[in-house]
Design a protein around this motif. Structure first.
Motif: not given
Length: 212
Positions: A31, A34, A63-65, A94, A97-98, A100
């Protein structure tokens, strides 16, 4: 199974979490990357008057991806990540994202600073990995030197202590072990010994929960 691995910078939590993910065949999320990605984008604005608002906007649009870890490991980005992570609205942006990643059906291993306390308080196993500031400084110095960077060890130690203080005393999600976390001090351990100790903790925790 969810394994939460928390701790300060340089304690070895990232390597340990990655190795645990491989050992248990679980997806892994660092994480910190991120926050470092947000920090890299925020760097040109970090000393502006509207810096907090800019950080919040960048976190919301992340966009994390698409995160490229190349260049995110520098000491400068680490310091900025610590600053940006102290902004409550950035952490809120954020959080999803984590969560999910953590709640996927196959389980996960996540490392950070508030995984066991905020992101995954329901984690099956929580580790809090630590080491003395001096040991963490030397580990970090060697990493940077391997990348060809010149390291001022006194300045690096000062930065680590300042970051610890900032992380532990921020108003939102301060760095601290969860009440049910297992403490693992790696000051006198190499990574192989730390991994053996962590696996023993995870296996023991799962066995106790299973009544074995």
């Amino acid at each position: 199974m969810i394994i939460a691995v928390d701790g300060p910078a340089g304690a070895g939590k990232g390597t340990l979490a990655s190795d645990l993910a491989r050992h248990y065949a679980l997806p892994y999320l660092d994480t910190g990357l991120i926050y470092r990605a947000v920090a890299r984008a925020w760097a040109p604005f970090a000393r502006n008057a509207d810096a907090p608002d800019k950080a919040i906007a960048l976190a919301g649009a992340l966009d994390v991806s698409a995160i490229d870890p190349e260049g995110l490991g520098s000491a400068e980005i680490g310091q900025l990540a610590s600053e940006v992570s102290a902004i409550a609205e950035v952490r809120a942006a954020l959080f999803r994202h984590q969560r999910d990643f953590a709640t996927r059906a196959e389980g996960a291993v996540l490392d950070g600073r508030d995984i066991g306390t905020v992101i995954c308080p329901e984690a099956d196993v929580k580790l809090f990995v630590t080491a003395s500031p001096e040991v963490r400084m030397e580990r970090r110095a060697r990493q940077l030197e391997l990348k060809g960077e010149t390291v001022d060890r006194a300045a690096l130690l000062k930065n680590i202590k300042e970051r610890d203080n900032r992380d532990m005393n921020r108003a939102t999600a301060p760095l601290r072990p969860a009440a049910d976390a297992h403490l693992l001090d790696t000051s006198e351990m190499d990574i192989e010994a730390a991994l053996r100790a962590a696996i023993a903790i995870v296996d023991g925790s799962i066995a106790r929960k299973s009544g074995l």
